[in-house]
Design a protein around this motif. Structure first.
Motif: not given
Length: 68
Positions: A48-54
């Motif tokens: 989820a954090q990776r999706d937000l960072d992208e």
């Protein structure tokens, strides 16, 4: 009669050992499930954090409803 009692005592001893063995297996599996749950939660949070960072948005499942 004593032969029958001896046979029953042997059965009880065998069943007691089996129950103890099964209890150990269940305890081990419970620990493993707890570890799997923690790791799965960690991976979900990381993704989820990776999706937000992208540049993505917060996943719908993690968003609070508008009335909150």
């Amino acid at each position: 009669m004593s032969e029958r009692i001896t046979r029953l005592e042997e059965q009880v001893a065998y069943l007691t050992k089996t129950v103890e063995d099964l209890s150990d297996v269940i305890a081990r599996q419970d620990r493993e499930l707890d570890q799997i749950k923690r790791r799965t939660q960690m991976l979900m949070e990381r993704e989820a954090q990776r999706d937000l960072d992208e540049g993505g948005s917060v996943p719908l499942a993690d968003q609070k409803p508008p009335h909150w």
